[in-house]
Design an enzyme around this catalytic site. Sequence first.
Site, PDB file in Angstrom:
ATOM      1  N   TRP A   8       0.868  -1.214  -0.155  1.00 24.87           N
ATOM      2  CA  TRP A   8       0.127   0.151  -0.006  1.00 24.87           C
ATOM      3  C   TRP A   8       0.888   1.406   0.070  1.00 24.87           C
ATOM      4  CZ3 TRP A   8      -4.549  -1.094   4.040  1.00 24.87           C
ATOM      5  CH2 TRP A   8      -5.292  -2.257   3.738  1.00 24.87           C
ATOM      6  N   HIS A  25      12.888  -2.867  -1.395  1.00 25.43           N
ATOM      7  CA  HIS A  25      11.979  -2.237  -2.204  1.00 25.43           C
ATOM      8  C   HIS A  25      12.867  -1.072  -3.062  1.00 25.43           C
ATOM      9  CE1 HIS A  25       8.763  -0.286  -4.577  1.00 25.43           C
ATOM     10  NE2 HIS A  25       8.140  -1.159  -4.205  1.00 25.43           N
ATOM     11  N   GLY A  54       4.917   1.553 -10.761  1.00 24.30           N
ATOM     12  CA  GLY A  54       4.097   2.942 -10.876  1.00 24.30           C
ATOM     13  C   GLY A  54       3.947   3.619 -12.349  1.00 24.30           C
ATOM     14  N   SER A  85       3.366  -2.672 -12.265  1.00 23.39           N
ATOM     15  CA  SER A  85       2.055  -2.349 -13.111  1.00 23.39           C
ATOM     16  C   SER A  85       1.280  -3.679 -13.196  1.00 23.39           C
ATOM     17  CB  SER A  85       2.680  -1.643 -14.126  1.00 23.39           C
ATOM     18  OG  SER A  85       3.143  -0.412 -13.831  1.00 23.39           O
ATOM     19  N   GLY A 106       1.469  -3.012  -6.263  1.00 22.78           N
ATOM     20  CA  GLY A 106       1.374  -1.479  -5.631  1.00 22.78           C
ATOM     21  C   GLY A 106      -0.021  -0.895  -6.136  1.00 22.78           C
ATOM     22  N   GLY A 107      -0.135  -0.014  -7.033  1.00 26.80           N
ATOM     23  CA  GLY A 107      -1.375   0.729  -7.074  1.00 26.80           C
ATOM     24  C   GLY A 107      -2.507  -0.135  -7.233  1.00 26.80           C
TER      25      GLY A 107
HETATM   26  C1  PEP Z   1       5.317  -1.895  -6.114  1.00 25.29           C
HETATM   27  O1  PEP Z   1       5.132  -0.869  -5.189  1.00 25.29           O
HETATM   28  O2  PEP Z   1       6.015  -2.924  -5.632  1.00 25.29           O
HETATM   29  C2  PEP Z   1       4.643  -2.308  -7.239  1.00 25.29           C
HETATM   30  C3  PEP Z   1       4.978  -2.792  -8.069  1.00 25.29           C
HETATM   31  O3  PEP Z   1       3.838  -0.845  -7.489  1.00 25.29           O
HETATM   32  P1  PEP Z   1       3.078  -0.897  -8.940  1.00 25.29           P
HETATM   33  O4  PEP Z   1       2.264  -2.051  -8.854  1.00 25.29           O
HETATM   34  O5  PEP Z   1       2.266   0.315  -8.469  1.00 25.29           O
HETATM   35  O6  PEP Z   1       3.833  -0.944 -10.089  1.00 25.29           O
END
Ligand code: PEP
Length: 269
Positions: free
Chosen positions: A10, A95, A188, A228, A249-250
Site C-alpha cells: 500500500w 523495495h 508505478g 504495474s 502496488g497501485g
Molecule cells: C510496488 O510497489 O512494488 C509496485 C510493483 O507498484 P505498482 O504495482 O504500482 O507498479
Amino acid sequence: MRRQIIAGNWKMHMLTDEGRELAEALVGLGAEVPNVDVALCPPYTALTAVGAVLAGSKVRLGAQDVFWKEKGAYTGQVAPSMLVDIGVSVVIVGHSESRGRFGVPEPDMDDVVLAHFGDSDRTVNLKLKAARRAGLTVICCVGETLAEREAGDTDRVVTRQVEGALAGLDASTLDEVVLAYEPVWAIGTGKTCQTVEADRVCGVIRQAVGVLFGSDCAEAMRIQYGGSVKPANAAELLACPNIDGALVGGASLVAADFAAIVKAGPTAA
Ligand code: PEP
C-alpha cells in the site's frame, strides 16, 4: 508446484479508517482462495487496525520495511520483534523506493528526497537476516533501472542484488524468503515488463539462487513479479513457469482489482 503468493504494497497510502475498510473488503480472500498466500502491507500506522480485521483469517499482515537492530538509540526505526509483537508475519525489504531508485520520480522529488532512501545491498542483507531471525516471512525486491536495462546490465544487476541480499544466509531459512523481481522502470509507471521477459529474468534470479544454495533451493524459491500488475495482465504473468506470485502496488489500493489479481493465478481456482 510452488504455492503462489500475492502481496499488496500500500506504500504511503491509507489512513487508519481507509485501511480498515480496504482490509474488510479483502479479508474473505483467505477462505475464497485457500491455495494462494495473500498478504496486505499497509503503512506502519495502519498495521494494528488492519491486523484487527485480518485476525483469525488466512490473509497475512505485512510491513513495508524493518530495521535490523533489536533495540537501541535508532530514532524512527522499527525492529523485527516490534512487528511480530503486533501480529505482522511478512515484511518487504529492498523495495526499489527504499533503495532510492524510483521508476517515475515526482516533479518535486529532488535530491533531498532521493537521498533519504538509502538502502544498499548490504543493508537489505542485514534487514533480511534480522527479519528471518524474528521468524518473519521476507519479500525481498530486486530489479534494474531503465538505464541499467538499456545498458544490457539487467541480468548482472539482479544477480548482484540476489547475491547481496542472501549473503551469509543459511539455506534452512530460505523457505520463508520470497524474491520479487521488480524492474524499477515498471513500478508505478503503467509499463509492464513483457511477460516472456519477466519470466526470463525470474529464471535468471532462480539460477542465481541455485548457484548460491543448490538446485533444490532454487526450485523451491518463490519468485514474484512486480511492476504495474493489473487485473488485465495478471493471469498471463502468473501463468509463467518462473513466476510464483505478484507484488502489487497501485492496484492493491482498489479492493476489486486486488481481488481479481489474487484470483487470476493458475492455482487460484
Ligand atoms: C510496488 O510497489 O512494488 C509496485 C510493483 O507498484 P505498482 O504495482 O504500482 O507498479
